[in-house]
Design a protein around this motif. Structure first.
Motif, PDB file in Angstrom:
ATOM      1  N   ASP A  30      86.689  74.675  45.239  1.00 25.70           N
ATOM      2  CA  ASP A  30      87.427  73.424  45.418  1.00 25.70           C
ATOM      3  C   ASP A  30      88.218  73.050  44.181  1.00 25.70           C
ATOM      4  O   ASP A  30      89.358  72.601  44.267  1.00 25.70           O
ATOM      5  N   LYS A  31      87.643  73.270  43.011  1.00 23.63           N
ATOM      6  CA  LYS A  31      88.306  72.926  41.744  1.00 23.63           C
ATOM      7  C   LYS A  31      89.631  73.686  41.599  1.00 23.63           C
ATOM      8  O   LYS A  31      90.662  73.100  41.254  1.00 23.63           O
ATOM      9  N   ALA A  34      92.166  72.551  44.360  1.00 22.85           N
ATOM     10  CA  ALA A  34      92.724  71.231  44.048  1.00 22.85           C
ATOM     11  C   ALA A  34      93.795  71.349  42.968  1.00 22.85           C
ATOM     12  O   ALA A  34      94.858  70.729  43.070  1.00 22.85           O
ATOM     13  N   GLU A  35      93.521  72.169  41.949  1.00 19.32           N
ATOM     14  CA  GLU A  35      94.495  72.361  40.876  1.00 19.32           C
ATOM     15  C   GLU A  35      95.789  72.961  41.426  1.00 19.32           C
ATOM     16  O   GLU A  35      96.895  72.529  41.091  1.00 19.32           O
ATOM     17  N   GLU A  40      93.432  65.881  42.802  1.00 11.79           N
ATOM     18  CA  GLU A  40      92.132  65.875  42.144  1.00 11.79           C
ATOM     19  C   GLU A  40      91.102  66.536  43.063  1.00 11.79           C
ATOM     20  O   GLU A  40      91.191  66.431  44.287  1.00 11.79           O
ATOM     21  N   THR A  41      90.124  67.194  42.459  1.00 13.75           N
ATOM     22  CA  THR A  41      89.058  67.837  43.231  1.00 13.75           C
ATOM     23  C   THR A  41      88.358  66.809  44.109  1.00 13.75           C
ATOM     24  O   THR A  41      88.042  67.072  45.271  1.00 13.75           O
ATOM     25  N   LYS A  42      88.164  65.629  43.558  1.00 16.87           N
ATOM     26  CA  LYS A  42      87.492  64.561  44.291  1.00 16.87           C
ATOM     27  C   LYS A  42      88.261  64.219  45.577  1.00 16.87           C
ATOM     28  O   LYS A  42      87.673  64.051  46.651  1.00 16.87           O
ATOM     29  N   ASN A  45      87.922  67.033  48.226  1.00 15.53           N
ATOM     30  CA  ASN A  45      86.620  66.985  48.885  1.00 15.53           C
ATOM     31  C   ASN A  45      86.480  65.769  49.809  1.00 15.53           C
ATOM     32  O   ASN A  45      85.787  65.843  50.826  1.00 15.53           O
ATOM     33  N   PRO A  87      80.089  72.744  43.346  1.00 11.04           N
ATOM     34  CA  PRO A  87      81.398  73.021  43.957  1.00 11.04           C
ATOM     35  C   PRO A  87      81.275  73.511  45.403  1.00 11.04           C
ATOM     36  O   PRO A  87      80.286  74.119  45.789  1.00 11.04           O
TER      37      PRO A  87
END
Length: 182
Positions: A30-31, A34-35, A40-42, A45, A87
């Motif tokens: 996910d990190k 998202a990048e 944002e990863t948040k 998710n 993650p």
């Protein structure tokens, strides 16, 4: 090589570097996603949680503490920073589903590129499997031929030995009276 082709190769390599094999599946975290999507990863998710039915276990799963520890040890750095949650890992199908959840131009473009990289990986793996199958078949043939080759060498050695020691032959032609042979 044209500048655009080089940019595509670099982008593909960045994606390849972010594909991991976890639980015998090729996944992206996910990190990293998202990048790449520029969110944002948040937030990524959150969208996944809101659309939970779209992400069954074969599309996405959360890493265990042990899996996450193993993954972090591969990097030998603490660049992950402090995280509160383990993650999420997305399979190829999960990544494809993200494009329906993240409705932005960047998400669509990134998803297309990621799916193409996954397809190249699959094609590459199939090519390697074919080559490995052919090598295995060749190895079987060579092992089977070993006995035949050894038999050929035995026969050749016998022929060479026979030629080096010629057997005495009877002379042909007329014999005179008193020849020992006759």
């Amino acid at each position: 090589m044209a500048k655009k082709e080089l940019q595509i190769l670099v982008a593909d390599q960045k994606i390849l570097n972010r594909i991991y094999v976890i639980r015998d599946q090729k996944v992206m975290l996910d990190k990293d996603l998202a990048e790449m999507y520029g969110v944002e990863t948040k937030r990524l998710n959150e969208q996944v949680k809101r659309n939970g039915k779209r992400f069954p276990k074969d599309f996405m799963f959360t890493l265990t503490q042990k899996e996450f520890g193993n993954l972090r040890s591969q990097f030998a750095t603490s660049s992950w920073g402090g995280i509160r949650y383990l993650p999420n890992a997305f399979t190829e199908q999960g990544i494809a589903m993200l494009s329906s959840v993240l409705n932005s131009e960047i998400a669509i473009e990134v998803n297309i590129r990621i799916i193409r990289v996954f397809t190249k990986l699959r094609d590459y793996a199939l090519t390697h499997k074919d080559i490995l199958r052919q090598l295995a078949q060749l190895e079987k043939e060579v092992k089977g031929n070993t006995r035949d080759i050894e038999a050929i060498f035995v026969v050749l050695k016998e022929l060479i030995e026979k030629q080096s020691m010629p057997t005495p032959r009877n002379k042909i032609g007329f014999r005179q009276y008193g020849d020992k042979k006759g």
